[in-house]
Design a protein around this motif. Structure first.
Motif, PDB file in Angstrom:
ATOM      1  N   LYS A   1      -6.679  -8.880  16.618  1.00  0.00           N
ATOM      2  CA  LYS A   1      -5.594  -9.129  16.372  1.00  0.00           C
ATOM      3  C   LYS A   1      -4.982  -7.435  15.851  1.00  0.00           C
ATOM      4  O   LYS A   1      -3.546  -7.570  15.316  1.00  0.00           O
ATOM      5  N   ILE A   2      -5.839  -7.137  14.884  1.00  0.00           N
ATOM      6  CA  ILE A   2      -5.329  -6.010  14.489  1.00  0.00           C
ATOM      7  C   ILE A   2      -6.551  -4.861  14.937  1.00  0.00           C
ATOM      8  O   ILE A   2      -5.096  -3.816  15.539  1.00  0.00           O
TER       9      ILE A   2
ATOM     10  N   GLU B   1      -6.300   1.008   5.918  1.00  0.00           N
ATOM     11  CA  GLU B   1      -5.392  -0.069   5.448  1.00  0.00           C
ATOM     12  C   GLU B   1      -4.621  -1.185   5.597  1.00  0.00           C
ATOM     13  O   GLU B   1      -4.855  -2.234   5.581  1.00  0.00           O
ATOM     14  N   THR B   2      -4.367  -0.895   6.745  1.00  0.00           N
ATOM     15  CA  THR B   2      -4.020  -2.037   7.815  1.00  0.00           C
ATOM     16  C   THR B   2      -4.663  -3.038   8.000  1.00  0.00           C
ATOM     17  O   THR B   2      -4.641  -4.083   8.151  1.00  0.00           O
TER      18      THR B   2
ATOM     19  N   PRO C   1      -4.930  -4.308  19.159  1.00  0.00           N
ATOM     20  CA  PRO C   1      -4.184  -4.271  20.313  1.00  0.00           C
ATOM     21  C   PRO C   1      -3.938  -2.612  19.623  1.00  0.00           C
ATOM     22  O   PRO C   1      -3.336  -1.907  20.424  1.00  0.00           O
ATOM     23  N   GLN C   2      -4.771  -1.926  18.187  1.00  0.00           N
ATOM     24  CA  GLN C   2      -4.196  -0.786  17.725  1.00  0.00           C
ATOM     25  C   GLN C   2      -4.942   0.496  18.533  1.00  0.00           C
ATOM     26  O   GLN C   2      -4.387   1.666  18.167  1.00  0.00           O
TER      27      GLN C   2
ATOM     28  N   ALA D   1       0.764   0.831   5.293  1.00  0.00           N
ATOM     29  CA  ALA D   1      -0.111   0.061   6.052  1.00  0.00           C
ATOM     30  C   ALA D   1       0.785  -1.582   7.492  1.00  0.00           C
ATOM     31  O   ALA D   1      -0.295  -2.642   6.924  1.00  0.00           O
ATOM     32  N   LEU D   2       1.691  -0.997   7.987  1.00  0.00           N
ATOM     33  CA  LEU D   2       2.073  -1.763   8.823  1.00  0.00           C
ATOM     34  C   LEU D   2       1.393  -2.163   9.688  1.00  0.00           C
ATOM     35  O   LEU D   2       0.754  -0.875  10.053  1.00  0.00           O
ATOM     36  N   TYR D   3       1.430  -3.227  10.719  1.00  0.00           N
ATOM     37  CA  TYR D   3       0.103  -2.949  11.695  1.00  0.00           C
ATOM     38  C   TYR D   3       1.540  -2.751  12.472  1.00  0.00           C
ATOM     39  O   TYR D   3       2.288  -2.320  12.815  1.00  0.00           O
TER      40      TYR D   3
ATOM     41  N   SER E   1       0.893   3.714   1.763  1.00  0.00           N
ATOM     42  CA  SER E   1       0.731   4.511   2.740  1.00  0.00           C
ATOM     43  C   SER E   1       1.696   2.978   4.062  1.00  0.00           C
ATOM     44  O   SER E   1       1.912   3.313   5.005  1.00  0.00           O
TER      45      SER E   1
ATOM     46  N   PHE F   1       2.778 -12.630   9.616  1.00  0.00           N
ATOM     47  CA  PHE F   1       1.292 -12.811  10.142  1.00  0.00           C
ATOM     48  C   PHE F   1       0.450 -13.255   9.234  1.00  0.00           C
ATOM     49  O   PHE F   1      -0.386 -14.039   9.647  1.00  0.00           O
TER      50      PHE F   1
ATOM     51  N   HIS G   1       1.194  -1.918  16.206  1.00  0.00           N
ATOM     52  CA  HIS G   1       1.571  -2.547  17.166  1.00  0.00           C
ATOM     53  C   HIS G   1       2.306  -4.033  17.583  1.00  0.00           C
ATOM     54  O   HIS G   1       3.120  -4.514  18.011  1.00  0.00           O
TER      55      HIS G   1
ATOM     56  N   PHE H   1       1.068  -1.421  -0.084  1.00  0.00           N
ATOM     57  CA  PHE H   1       0.360  -0.228  -0.521  1.00  0.00           C
ATOM     58  C   PHE H   1       0.550   1.312   0.013  1.00  0.00           C
ATOM     59  O   PHE H   1       2.134   1.023   0.471  1.00  0.00           O
TER      60      PHE H   1
END
Lengths: 362, 333
Positions: B248-249, B230-231, B252-253, A86-88, A84, A99, A90, A82
């Protein structure tokens, strides 16, 4: 494998707002294909439809001969990078990359191996235990690419991956993507960008999208040398191609055009007798214009000069033609400012468009 | 003078004094350190150092008068006893030792602990659930408004509503409490819910959960909206199912927001008074610290022990409050 076939694909929002219409496209495995187009042309939407993030409202999408319209994204054999990143936020770099494999219930050894391998390829080994916020923009984008690599997809989708990077990093990452492609010759890559330099340098083939459809598909040089229509002609190349209105006055192996502003043009484009008298636009790229003492395409007063060192851009005063005509001359020509100059171009560099379409194609 | 007119006059005078204070004090500062003349630069610097305090002063003064002073005074009262006929005497910690020997105090401590374990957690979970479930549906905002509405009701009002829900009539009569009506309809016998030892605590907690879930939902809903789309899309492509995306996404955020919500409700729970006071007044084993304090201060008229229990509540709330403020600050930066 990684053949992608789009048949009559269209996208309509809410049943009324049509953004893409009847897209037909065949992408062969191993190709790096770039979607370009002005903003709002639907290039990202098309990519997201291939990814499965947007519903396809008409037509079919096939990957390796299998209809994919209703297959969930994770089972399409694709991975996406992406704009941006779009990394997680946390998760550490390692967990970000692992993942998808964890969700797929891969063994610990297998996951570790894939992550380490991808990290090595992207020089991320030292950063595996960091959180994304402790990385620079370029590193983040590399992690995003790494997250795709570990899944070893048949098709990589890139949605403007370099747009958030600064100029120097953009070039470096672009080269990195090109190298990555070379290492994986059998993987298909579909790349969306609005930056034509990225498109020209990376693509095997470029798809120019405009007016809800495909304006032209071809190799970068094909698009540059033989644009199919005015849209592609002015979109590819910088500064944009100059367009001058006129009428066909001579047909045959070469075409003669008398221009509305008084100039005369000869083009290498072949025409038939029936084309006589047709109103056309001729197109000449700024870099193909040269000053002449004799007869030319047009004569104009140089309004502004931009000396870039290797070349100088001349902007001509407009007399009704809008936007301004531009010439790109090699070397430094600051002294041209305010002068009246006549410009001409070799016949092989003069394109002819009738009703927006190039006469080369028919 | 008519009371309404009096009120209006008070408002007008109050606002004028406020405006006058800010305007006048800044004007005075500029007169003392004029930003012109040969020392303009130095004067501007001095004035800029002083000016923030002009704006802070009213708030600091009000906080000192209405917050700090009562704390100090309560602490003093908790260490003294009233002498019959007038005056007071220092008694050291005897109020505290007396309080610690009372079973009713330990009942209140135990119940407060129970409230603490159940209410913040349940309200946060329900809030999170409501926020997530109402996010993507067409009538989500209507659902949210309805869930949020109990926030607008005072605790006492809510207590009265739920008292009616738990209302019990003798067997054979029509039950006007919906809980007993349902029990009877299913063939059971009516129960006086609020006198059931131990369980009645939970019937009281339901009221606060009902109110606070709306608060939790609104805050958490905003946090969920703040998660970059996007995440979530990346997770979809990575093959996560909706449950995995949520746990999980998404969760936590927004963890720090969840903690802020949880601690905010925790502080409310530690101070809980109105609901218990209006529904059981601490009878049948439902006593809590704040109601215990009220009983001591205003029913038994025992300043000493009442103040001591107030100090206990403050000591319990303080660390959570500090942590909450820190969390909220980190959230903002």
């Amino acid at each position: 494998m990684g053949n992608v076939v789009l048949k009559d694909v269209s996208k309509t929002y809410g049943g009324t707002v049509n953004v893409l219409n009847d897209i037909d496209l065949q992408i062969t495995a191993g190709e790096l294909i770039v979607f370009v187009g002005p903003s709002g042309c639907g290039k990202s939407t098309l990519l997201r439809m291939i990814a499965g993030l947007e519903k396809i409202t008409g037509g079919t999408l096939e990957i390796d001969g299998q209809r994919m319209n209703d297959v969930p994204p994770a089972q399409r054999g694709i991975a996406m990078v992406f704009q941006s990143y779009a990394l997680y936020p946390h998760m550490t770099v390692r967990d970000n990359m692992a993942f998808a494999l964890k969700l797929a219930k891969k063994s610990k050894e297998e996951i570790n191996e894939a992550v380490e391998e991808a990290a090595r390829k992207l020089q991320l080994t030292d950063y595996l235990d960091r959180l994304p916020k402790a990385l620079s923009g370029g590193q983040r984008q590399r992690v995003a690419i790494g997250r795709s690599i570990v899944r070893d997809p048949k098709i990589y989708l890139f949605d403007e991956p370099l747009s958030n990077l600064d100029a120097a990093l953009r070039v470096a990452t672009r080269i990195e993507i090109a190298r990555l492609k070379e290492e994986m010759p059998d993987r298909t890559m579909i790349y969306v960008t609005h930056d034509q330099v990225e498109a020209m340098t990376l693509a095997d083939r470029i798809v120019v999208l405009a007016n809800k459809g495909i304006a032209q598909v071809g190799s970068p040089l094909e698009l540059y040398e033989r644009p199919q229509n005015e849209m592609v002609a002015t979109f590819i190349g910088s500064p944009a191609m100059n367009l001058l209105p006129g009428k066909i006055t001579g047909t045959g192996a070469q075409t003669e055009i008398s221009l509305d502003d008084g100039g005369k043009a000869v083009s290498h484009v072949q025409t038939e007798a029936s084309d006589m008298g047709k109103t056309v636009n001729i197109g000449v790229r700024p870099e193909h214009l040269e000053a002449t003492d004799g007869e030319g395409l047009f004569t104009g007063r140089v309004d502004i000069t931009e000396a870039l060192g290797e070349v100088t851009l001349l902007y001509f005063e407009t007399v009704g033609t809008d936007p301004a005509l531009i010439a790109k001359l090699p070397g430094v020509h600051k002294d041209r400012r305010g002068q009246k100059v006549t410009m001409t171009a070799a016949p092989e560099h003069v394109h002819v468009f009738h009703e927006g379409q190039s006469l080369l194609y028919r | 003078m008519a009371p309404a007119l009096q009120g209006l006059l008070t408002i007008v005078i109050g606002i004028s004094v406020c405006v006058g204070y800010f305007f006048g004090s800044n004007l005075l500062l500029d007169m003392l350190f004029p930003p012109r003349g040969p020392k303009a630069g130095r004067n501007t610097n001095i004035a800029n150092l002083i000016r923030p305090w002009l704006f802070l002063f009213p708030a600091l003064f009000a906080l000192g008068l209405y917050l700090m002073y009562p704390v100090v005074e309560t602490l003093r009262l908790s260490l003294t006893d009233r002498i019959p006929g007038g005056g007071y005497q220092w008694t050291g910690l005897s109020n505290y030792t007396q309080m610690f020997q009372e079973p009713k105090f330990w009942e209140a401590m135990g119940n407060n602990l129970l409230w603490l374990l159940v209410v913040p957690g349940m309200a946060t979970i329900f809030g999170l659930l409501a926020a997530q479930l109402t996010d993507r549906i067409a009538w989500g905002s209507i659902a949210k408004s309805i869930i949020f509405m109990p926030m607008a009701i005072s605790f006492v009002g809510a207590a009265v509503i739920w008292k009616l829900v738990y209302d019990a009539r003798p067997e054979g009569q029509d039950q006007i409490g919906i809980l007993n009506a349902l029990v009877v309809w299913f063939g059971g016998t009516p129960e006086t819910w609020l006198t059931l030892p131990f369980w009645n605590n939970f019937f009281l907690m339901v009221v606060l959960i009902w109110i606070q879930s709306g608060f939790a939902m609104v805050i958490l809903s905003a946090a969920l909206r703040g998660i970059p789309e996007e995440t979530v899309e990346a997770a979809i492509i990575d093959g996560a199912n909706p449950m995995q995306i949520f746990f999980k996404i998404k969760v936590p955020q927004i963890r720090s927001t969840i903690m802020v919500v949880w601690t905010t409700i925790t502080v409310i729970v530690l101070k809980i008074f109105d609901i218990v006071f209006a529904m059981t007044n601490g009878q049948w084993g439902t006593q809590v610290l704040a109601n215990y304090m009220y009983d001591k201060l205003f029913i038994a008229r025992d300043w000493g022990v009442g103040s001591a229990s107030a100090i206990v509540i403050m000591v319990l709330v303080l660390p959570i409050l500090v942590w909450n403020v820190r969390n909220a600050r980190r959230e903002m930066s």
